[in-house]
Design a protein around this motif. Structure first.
Motif, PDB file in Angstrom:
ATOM      1  N   SER A 250       0.811  -1.222   0.000  1.00 53.45           N
ATOM      2  CA  SER A 250       0.000   0.000   0.000  1.00 53.45           C
ATOM      3  C   SER A 250       0.840   1.266   0.000  1.00 53.45           C
ATOM      4  CB  SER A 250      -0.928   0.011   1.224  1.00 53.45           C
ATOM      5  OG  SER A 250      -0.166   0.102   2.430  1.00 53.45           O
TER       6      SER A 250
ATOM      7  N   ARG B 233      -5.917   7.646  -1.783  1.00 55.45           N
ATOM      8  CA  ARG B 233      -4.982   6.527  -1.882  1.00 55.45           C
ATOM      9  C   ARG B 233      -5.742   5.292  -2.350  1.00 55.45           C
ATOM     10  NH1 ARG B 233      -0.346   7.369   2.694  1.00 55.45           N
ATOM     11  NH2 ARG B 233       0.772   6.123   1.194  1.00 55.45           N
TER      12      ARG B 233
ATOM     13  N   GLY C  23      -4.042   0.282  -5.278  1.00 62.51           N
ATOM     14  CA  GLY C  23      -3.410  -0.026  -6.552  1.00 62.51           C
ATOM     15  C   GLY C  23      -3.321  -1.516  -6.806  1.00 62.51           C
ATOM     16  N   ARG C  24      -2.652  -1.846  -7.888  1.00 64.24           N
ATOM     17  CA  ARG C  24      -2.563  -3.247  -8.308  1.00 64.24           C
ATOM     18  C   ARG C  24      -1.886  -4.116  -7.260  1.00 64.24           C
ATOM     19  NH1 ARG C  24       1.368  -6.107 -10.591  1.00 64.24           N
ATOM     20  NH2 ARG C  24       2.647  -4.235 -10.849  1.00 64.24           N
TER      21      ARG C  24
END
Length: 333
Positions: free
Chosen positions: A110, A292, A295-296
């Motif tokens: 993260s 935030r 993401g992948r």
């Protein structure tokens, strides 16, 4: 780390239906005890009531033991005894090592949105919530200097932990609850009760399906989902927040600012389905920080099954700036 007794339970946006068709050879039992500052609800299906009670007692005993190890609120907990120590390896329990190892994996995936070393900022934010005043820049700077997950080293062979800076302090509030209730579920499985559910705050773990059903039904973002052998965690500011100077801050710390995450009229509520409670809890915490978006790497983290992002309209405040808000327990009744 921060009693819901009915069949229908609402937890921070996730609606859980625990009713089931009980076969003649099974008894459905339900129990509630307060641990980690919240009611911990257990639903089990067992051959008789005595077996159910024995399994629930084992689960609550395991939960209490792990809370003693990981609670930041308990001065003699294992987590608190690690505070401030640097430059030396400290052997820790297998449970704490496992939680910390997973916490660092989530921190890495993260980019630090989840950070188990956030303890100094959490302590400062608790004072902020009590006082209703934001901390000074100097106080924030001092606290932030002691927060960085990259300064934690683990030695698997020795099951040891070392901090690379002085006065660091762990806070596992965003992961420990999920891990602890998962361990409660496993304790019941060891007692011959695999069909069980444990729920605490925004965290739920489920075992085998109730008799006669395909699984436990959880409604996420308005859709029913039948689940077995997984964990569900929900995080967002709809219940716990504080307003200071007309700004609404979440109870979840944004490590970029050192303050609670800031929300306006709309809030992000995150629900994570994962293979285990620790992963679900930590990923939900990380993904709930505004700006935030997961993401992948976080979405593909081992154990993550699904991340659901829901934007909800927050109610208009009727309170004076600085007034802390806490969960309304009636929502679970």
């Amino acid at each position: 780390m921060s009693g819901s007794r009915p069949v229908l339970m609402t937890v921070a946006g996730a609606l859980l239906t625990a009713s089931a068709t009980v076969l003649p050879a099974q008894v459905r039992s339900e129990f509630t005890e307060v641990h980690m500052g919240v009611p911990v609800r257990i639903v089990v299906h067992a051959v008789d009531d005595s077996v159910a009670r024995e399994a629930a007692r084992a689960a609550y005993a395991r939960i209490a033991d792990l809370e003693d190890k990981m609670s930041d609120y308990r001065a003699e907990s294992e987590v608190r005894r690690l505070a401030g120590r640097s430059a030396e390896w400290r052997t820790v329990s297998a449970e704490l090592f496992a939680v910390l190892a997973r916490a660092l994996e989530v921190a890495r995936a993260s980019d630090g949105a989840f950070d188990p070393t956030v303890g100094p900022l959490v302590a400062l934010w608790r004072q902020t919530r009590r006082d209703g005043r934001l901390p000074s820049d100097a106080a924030l700077q001092r606290a932030r200097a002691r927060v960085d997950w990259r300064l934690v080293a683990l030695d698997t062979s020795r099951r040891a932990v070392r901090f690379a800076a002085d006065s660091m302090r762990l806070d596992l509030g965003g992961i420990a609850k999920g891990y602890i209730i998962q361990e409660g579920l496993e304790a019941m499985r060891r007692h011959g009760v695999p069909s069980a559910l444990v729920a605490a705050g925004g965290d739920i773990v489920v075992g085998d399906a109730p008799p006669g059903r395909r699984g436990w039904t959880v409604t996420i973002a308005g859709r029913d989902t039948v689940l077995t052998g997984v964990a569900v965690a929900t995080s967002g500011p709809t219940e716990q927040f504080v307003e200071i100077g007309g700004v609404r801050y979440s109870h979840v710390i944004d490590t970029r600012t050192g303050l609670g995450a800031v929300y306006t009229e709309r809030a992000l509520v995150v629900t994570v389905i994962a293979s285990d409670g620790a992963t679900a809890d930590a990923v939900a915490t990380a993904a709930s920080i505004p700006g935030r978006t997961p993401g992948r790497r976080l979405r593909e983290l081992t154990g993550v099954r699904r991340i659901v992002l829901t934007h909800v309209q927050l109610p208009a405040s009727r309170e004076q700036p600085g007034t802390p808000r806490s969960p309304d327990r009636r929502r679970d009744r």
